[in-house]
Design a protein around this motif. Structure first.
Motif, PDB file in Angstrom:
ATOM      1  N   ALA A   1     -16.047   7.749 -20.308  1.00  0.00           N
ATOM      2  CA  ALA A   1     -15.540   9.106 -20.001  1.00  0.00           C
ATOM      3  C   ALA A   1     -14.155   8.795 -20.258  1.00  0.00           C
ATOM      4  N   VAL A   2     -13.517   9.968 -21.295  1.00  0.00           N
ATOM      5  CA  VAL A   2     -12.170   9.978 -21.514  1.00  0.00           C
ATOM      6  C   VAL A   2     -11.270  10.932 -20.334  1.00  0.00           C
ATOM      7  N   GLN A   3     -10.369  10.395 -19.863  1.00  0.00           N
ATOM      8  CA  GLN A   3      -9.748  11.062 -18.802  1.00  0.00           C
ATOM      9  C   GLN A   3      -8.616  12.022 -19.655  1.00  0.00           C
TER      10      GLN A   3
ATOM     11  N   MET B   1      -6.654   5.824 -21.902  1.00  0.00           N
ATOM     12  CA  MET B   1      -7.340   7.296 -21.358  1.00  0.00           C
ATOM     13  C   MET B   1      -8.735   6.873 -21.228  1.00  0.00           C
ATOM     14  N   ARG B   2      -8.861   5.716 -21.372  1.00  0.00           N
ATOM     15  CA  ARG B   2     -10.798   5.525 -21.029  1.00  0.00           C
ATOM     16  C   ARG B   2     -10.808   4.188 -19.754  1.00  0.00           C
TER      17      ARG B   2
ATOM     18  N   ARG C   1      -3.116   7.596 -13.665  1.00  0.00           N
ATOM     19  CA  ARG C   1      -1.628   7.532 -13.504  1.00  0.00           C
ATOM     20  C   ARG C   1      -1.089   6.349 -14.820  1.00  0.00           C
ATOM     21  N   ILE C   2      -0.097   6.845 -15.454  1.00  0.00           N
ATOM     22  CA  ILE C   2       0.360   5.889 -16.651  1.00  0.00           C
ATOM     23  C   ILE C   2       1.932   5.782 -16.615  1.00  0.00           C
ATOM     24  N   VAL C   3       2.499   4.599 -16.570  1.00  0.00           N
ATOM     25  CA  VAL C   3       3.890   4.175 -16.500  1.00  0.00           C
ATOM     26  C   VAL C   3       4.367   3.765 -17.828  1.00  0.00           C
ATOM     27  N   GLU C   4       5.187   4.098 -18.546  1.00  0.00           N
ATOM     28  CA  GLU C   4       5.920   3.565 -19.746  1.00  0.00           C
ATOM     29  C   GLU C   4       7.388   3.148 -19.539  1.00  0.00           C
TER      30      GLU C   4
ATOM     31  N   PRO D   1       0.809  -1.202  -0.052  1.00  0.00           N
ATOM     32  CA  PRO D   1      -0.177   0.069   0.085  1.00  0.00           C
ATOM     33  C   PRO D   1       0.804   1.236   0.074  1.00  0.00           C
ATOM     34  N   PRO D   2       0.207   2.543  -0.184  1.00  0.00           N
ATOM     35  CA  PRO D   2      -0.986   2.648  -1.007  1.00  0.00           C
ATOM     36  C   PRO D   2      -0.985   2.171  -2.493  1.00  0.00           C
ATOM     37  N   GLY D   3      -1.944   1.603  -2.911  1.00  0.00           N
ATOM     38  CA  GLY D   3      -1.966   0.915  -4.084  1.00  0.00           C
ATOM     39  C   GLY D   3      -2.886   1.705  -4.974  1.00  0.00           C
ATOM     40  N   GLU D   4      -2.208   3.013  -5.359  1.00  0.00           N
ATOM     41  CA  GLU D   4      -3.339   3.804  -6.210  1.00  0.00           C
ATOM     42  C   GLU D   4      -3.066   3.385  -7.578  1.00  0.00           C
ATOM     43  N   PRO D   5      -4.306   3.047  -8.335  1.00  0.00           N
ATOM     44  CA  PRO D   5      -4.190   2.228  -9.574  1.00  0.00           C
ATOM     45  C   PRO D   5      -3.423   3.132 -10.610  1.00  0.00           C
ATOM     46  N   PHE D   6      -2.876   2.148 -11.573  1.00  0.00           N
ATOM     47  CA  PHE D   6      -2.077   2.819 -12.719  1.00  0.00           C
ATOM     48  C   PHE D   6      -2.010   1.688 -13.813  1.00  0.00           C
ATOM     49  N   ILE D   7      -1.641   2.390 -15.003  1.00  0.00           N
ATOM     50  CA  ILE D   7      -1.839   1.723 -16.132  1.00  0.00           C
ATOM     51  C   ILE D   7      -0.265   1.412 -16.617  1.00  0.00           C
ATOM     52  N   MET D   8       0.053   0.580 -17.065  1.00  0.00           N
ATOM     53  CA  MET D   8       1.422   0.150 -17.866  1.00  0.00           C
ATOM     54  C   MET D   8       0.939   0.259 -19.602  1.00  0.00           C
TER      55      MET D   8
END
Length: 332
Positions: free
Chosen positions: A243-245, A150-151, A156-159, A119-126
């Protein structure tokens, strides 16, 4: 019957042509948000509450049944590394790969649902790489992948995963014993290839969604909304567009740092996305030497229990990647 000795997939076919989506849960066995969310969406399809009009959806609620039965990350090893078909399978994950890889090869889109240890486990996208024709991970569908990212819901996005891995593997060769197969695997340049990389290499787009901490009550909801948003975005069902973030924090992994010895220790309990300034002390090696932040950035995936020769933590910085329609915000 031993459930952990087979792989179950469920395929739903719409009666009109459309994209092929695959949704994976429990690629790591103790990450339970995926199976919970997938069951929920399958129940909606089975009851007619959600109607698949176009294309095809393949659900694999438990992608690593042995790890899931053990309630651990791995069965014999990490399924999400060195993923490829194996003519001479050595371990359980090799045998799963022989079933899974042909499925991934046929897909247009992969959504792979994960959760994190700490934790804290804030969601994110790879997110995958930008369009490129390099040798490591050539890709031509970045715009489509970004549009889906984006949808999904999280902001939060990680590349930068595979490039960082290939670089890390070079350092790893200098620090590990050459005796075991695990060493050979973890020092292979394709060590960083998991489900998403494999899918992209075979023509699809793919996102990993980290839904929160393993036992976070919100994680299955994050996973569920992401599946529904993906179905909507791909027009597989006649449901409102997601919705588009637009306000995103876009980070790029720049380094993976291995633990070399069980005596290597962090100076405190780190959480993913903790902020670091250049030179900040992160931990000490067994010989007392300091491990410090190479620049201003963030620590990701800190693992105080890492096996020597494996990844201890990652370092990420703000990405300067330009994504159409996305405004990058910086966390204070």
């Amino acid at each position: 019957m031993h459930h952990q000795h087979m792989l179950k997939s469920y395929v739903y076919h719409g009666l009109t042509a459309g994209p092929k989506l695959v949704v994976l849960g429990a690629v790591h066995g103790n990450e339970i948000c995926g199976p919970i969310a997938i069951e929920r969406v399958m129940n909606e399809l089975d009851s007619g509450q959600l109607v698949l009009q176009r294309g095809q959806i393949t659900f694999i609620p438990v992608t690593n049944p042995l790890a899931h039965a053990k309630n651990e990350r791995n069965g014999d090893r990490n399924l999400n590394r060195n993923l490829r078909p194996n003519a001479l399978p050595h371990d359980f994950e090799d045998r799963i790969a022989n079933m899974l890889c042909p499925i991934l090869e046929q897909q247009d889109v992969l959504l792979d649902l994960h959760s994190t240890t700490n934790p804290p486990g804030e969601p994110f996208i790879m997110l995958g790489p930008e369009n490129n024709d390099g040798e490591l991970s050539p890709f031509s569908r970045a715009a489509e992948e970004e549009a889906l990212a984006m949808r999904l819901g999280p902001k939060r996005i990680v590349e930068g995963w595979l490039e960082t891995y290939a670089e890390g593997v070079k350092h790893r060769l200098a620090h590990s014993k050459a005796s075991e197969r695990a060493h050979m695997l973890s020092t292979d340049p394709s060590y960083g290839v998991g489900t998403t990389e494999y899918t992209r290499a075979h023509g699809g787009i793919a996102l990993t969604l980290e839904c929160g901490q393993h036992l976070d009550a919100d994680a299955p909801e994050v996973a569920y909304q992401a599946i529904r948003n993906t179905i909507a975005h791909l027009h597989l069902a006649d449901v409102p567009a997601p919705a588009v973030q637009t306000e995103f924090e876009l980070l790029k992994l720049t380094q993976v740092i291995d633990r070399h010895d069980l005596g290597d220790a962090f100076v405190k309990t780190w959480a993913s996305f903790d902020k670091l300034h250049a030179g900040d002390l992160i931990g000490h090696r067994v010989d007392g030497s300091a491990v410090t932040a190479p620049a201003d950035g963030y620590i990701l995936f800190p693992n105080p229990a890492a096996n020597p020769g494996n990844e201890w933590f990652y370092f990420a910085q703000h990405s300067d990647r330009l994504v159409d329609g996305m405004h990058s915000t910086r966390t204070a």
